[in-house]
Scaffold this motif. Structure first.
Motif, short mmCIF file in Angstrom:
data_model
loop_
_atom_site.label_atom_id
_atom_site.label_comp_id
_atom_site.label_asym_id
_atom_site.label_seq_id
_atom_site.Cartn_x
_atom_site.Cartn_y
_atom_site.Cartn_z
N MET A 1 0.85 -1.21 0.00
CA MET A 1 0.00 0.00 0.00
C MET A 1 0.88 1.25 0.00
O MET A 1 1.80 1.36 0.80
N PRO A 2 0.63 2.21 -0.91
CA PRO A 2 1.46 3.41 -0.96
C PRO A 2 1.24 4.30 0.24
O PRO A 2 0.16 4.33 0.83
N ARG A 3 2.28 5.04 0.60
CA ARG A 3 2.15 6.07 1.63
C ARG A 3 1.72 7.34 0.95
O ARG A 3 2.39 7.82 0.02
N ALA A 228 -5.87 8.43 -3.62
CA ALA A 228 -5.18 7.28 -4.21
C ALA A 228 -5.41 7.20 -5.71
O ALA A 228 -4.51 6.81 -6.47
N LYS A 229 -6.61 7.56 -6.17
CA LYS A 229 -6.90 7.53 -7.60
C LYS A 229 -6.12 8.60 -8.35
O LYS A 229 -5.66 8.37 -9.49
N THR A 230 -5.94 9.75 -7.74
CA THR A 230 -5.11 10.79 -8.35
C THR A 230 -3.66 10.33 -8.42
O THR A 230 -2.98 10.51 -9.43
N ALA A 231 -3.18 9.71 -7.34
CA ALA A 231 -1.80 9.21 -7.33
C ALA A 231 -1.61 8.12 -8.39
O ALA A 231 -0.54 8.05 -9.02
N GLU A 232 -2.61 7.30 -8.60
CA GLU A 232 -2.52 6.27 -9.64
C GLU A 232 -2.36 6.90 -11.03
O GLU A 232 -1.57 6.42 -11.85
N LYS A 233 -3.10 7.97 -11.29
CA LYS A 233 -2.99 8.63 -12.60
C LYS A 233 -1.63 9.29 -12.75
O LYS A 233 -1.01 9.23 -13.83
N VAL A 234 -1.13 9.93 -11.69
CA VAL A 234 0.21 10.52 -11.75
C VAL A 234 1.25 9.44 -12.00
O VAL A 234 2.18 9.63 -12.81
N ALA A 235 1.12 8.30 -11.36
CA ALA A 235 2.05 7.19 -11.57
C ALA A 235 2.05 6.75 -13.03
O ALA A 235 3.11 6.49 -13.62
N GLU A 236 0.87 6.67 -13.60
CA GLU A 236 0.74 6.31 -15.02
C GLU A 236 1.46 7.32 -15.91
O GLU A 236 2.18 6.96 -16.85
N ASP A 243 3.59 3.53 -5.44
CA ASP A 243 4.40 3.68 -4.23
C ASP A 243 5.40 4.82 -4.39
O ASP A 243 5.59 5.62 -3.46
N GLU A 244 6.03 4.92 -5.56
CA GLU A 244 7.01 5.98 -5.77
C GLU A 244 6.34 7.35 -5.78
O GLU A 244 6.85 8.31 -5.20
N VAL A 245 5.18 7.45 -6.43
CA VAL A 245 4.44 8.71 -6.41
C VAL A 245 4.08 9.09 -4.98
O VAL A 245 4.22 10.25 -4.57
N GLY A 246 3.61 8.12 -4.21
CA GLY A 246 3.28 8.39 -2.82
C GLY A 246 4.47 8.89 -2.03
O GLY A 246 4.36 9.89 -1.29
N ARG A 248 7.26 10.30 -3.15
CA ARG A 248 7.75 11.60 -3.64
C ARG A 248 6.82 12.73 -3.24
O ARG A 248 7.26 13.77 -2.73
N THR A 249 5.53 12.56 -3.48
CA THR A 249 4.60 13.66 -3.19
C THR A 249 4.44 13.88 -1.70
O THR A 249 4.25 15.02 -1.25
N THR A 250 4.54 12.81 -0.92
CA THR A 250 4.49 12.97 0.53
C THR A 250 5.70 13.73 1.02
O THR A 250 5.59 14.67 1.84
N GLU A 251 6.86 13.38 0.53
CA GLU A 251 8.08 14.08 0.94
C GLU A 251 8.04 15.54 0.50
O GLU A 251 8.46 16.44 1.24
N ASN A 252 7.52 15.80 -0.70
CA ASN A 252 7.42 17.18 -1.18
C ASN A 252 6.53 18.01 -0.26
O ASN A 252 6.85 19.16 0.07
N ALA A 253 5.39 17.45 0.13
CA ALA A 253 4.47 18.17 1.02
C ALA A 253 5.09 18.36 2.39
O ALA A 253 4.95 19.44 3.00
N ARG A 254 5.75 17.35 2.89
CA ARG A 254 6.38 17.47 4.21
C ARG A 254 7.45 18.55 4.21
O ARG A 254 7.58 19.32 5.16
N ARG A 255 8.20 18.62 3.12
CA ARG A 255 9.25 19.64 3.04
C ARG A 255 8.64 21.04 2.92
O ARG A 255 9.08 21.97 3.59
N LEU A 256 7.64 21.20 2.07
CA LEU A 256 7.02 22.51 1.87
C LEU A 256 6.39 23.04 3.15
O LEU A 256 6.61 24.19 3.55
#
Length: 260
Positions: A1-3, A228-236, A243-246, A248-256
């Protein structure tokens, strides 16, 4: 399961009054590690309950505070003073959403612009990122940002829906791009091209719930689990795993937002 991390949710709205706990449970079950709740001015003396929810569940929620352009004409001066105090609170991670909406024009455009400038100045003063709402006012937004400057803490164009040319302009201005369920819509080819080309360290995902549910939930009330559906489209679009999208985007938000 993606984070996953939903970087823009309105869980304090009445839309969730009857089943908020169940909505939160579904979000956690879908892999969400955190949700950024957007606390907006509602009425004199009230900025909603986003900060209260974040205080009750600091393990799961963070909160922003701001004045939406729709309501900017109605905000009394006392509540601008209250916003300044709230924005300085250590529990608050950003200022907004603020910005410009020339589609609905619920507030006069000059009032919207003045409120946007005031919010940018506040974000700079409290050293926190700004969350920008923008609709049909790109040129004015660009001018305001050029004149006021982006806060040193940065900011995010929430629910970005434009093409690559506009995406590049906001990225060059120092903003992150937050992608909502619109990226799954059949008509969103220009947005999908922008997501393909955007630097992967500058992209967030969000729901903007209860609005803009992604396919296959379009037309229904949105909720954080659907990110999760948005993350799936970004992954595509990126040609990587969800998992990688999760991650990356989680780390980006945490940093911002300087999240825990």
């Amino acid at each position: 399961m993606p984070r996953l991390l939903d970087s823009h949710a309105h869980l304090d709205r009445e839309d969730y009054a009857g089943d908020r706990d169940e909505v939160i449970a579904r979000a956690v079950a879908a892999g969400l590690s955190r949700m950024v709740l957007v606390g907006l001015w509602r009425a004199p003396g009230s900025f909603g309950d986003a900060l209260e929810l974040a205080t009750a569940r600091p393990d799961l929620f963070s909160a922003t505070v701001g004045v939406h352009p729709h309501e900017s004409v109605d905000v009394p001066e006392a509540d601008w003073a209250a916003l300044e105090a709230l924005a300085a609170d250590r529990r608050v991670v950003g200022v907004g959403e603020t910005g410009l909406d020339f589609h609905y024009d619920h507030s006069p455009r000059a009032v919207q612009e003045a409120a946007f400038r005031r919010s940018l100045q506040l974000a700079r003063a409290v050293e926190k990122p700004v969350v920008i709402h923008l609709r049909e006012a790109d040129d004015v937004c660009a001018r305001v940002l050029a004149e006021e400057g982006l806060p040193a803490a940065g900011g995010v164009m929430h629910c970005f829906t434009g093409g690559w040319e506009r995406a590049k302009a906001w990225l060059d201005a120092g903003l992150h791009l937050s992608i909502a369920g619109v990226v799954t819509f059949k008509s969103a080819d220009d947005l999908r091209e922008a997501v393909r080309r955007a630097p992967r360290d500058r992209v967030l995902v969000e729901t903007d719930c209860p609005f803009l549910s992604p396919v296959p939930f379009r037309g229904k009330r949105n909720e954080p689990a659907f990110v999760a559906k948005t993350a799936e489209k970004v992954a595509e679009l990126w040609g990587v795993s969800v998992d990688e999208v999760g991650e990356r985007t989680t780390e980006n938000a945490r940093r911002l937002f300087r999240l825990p």
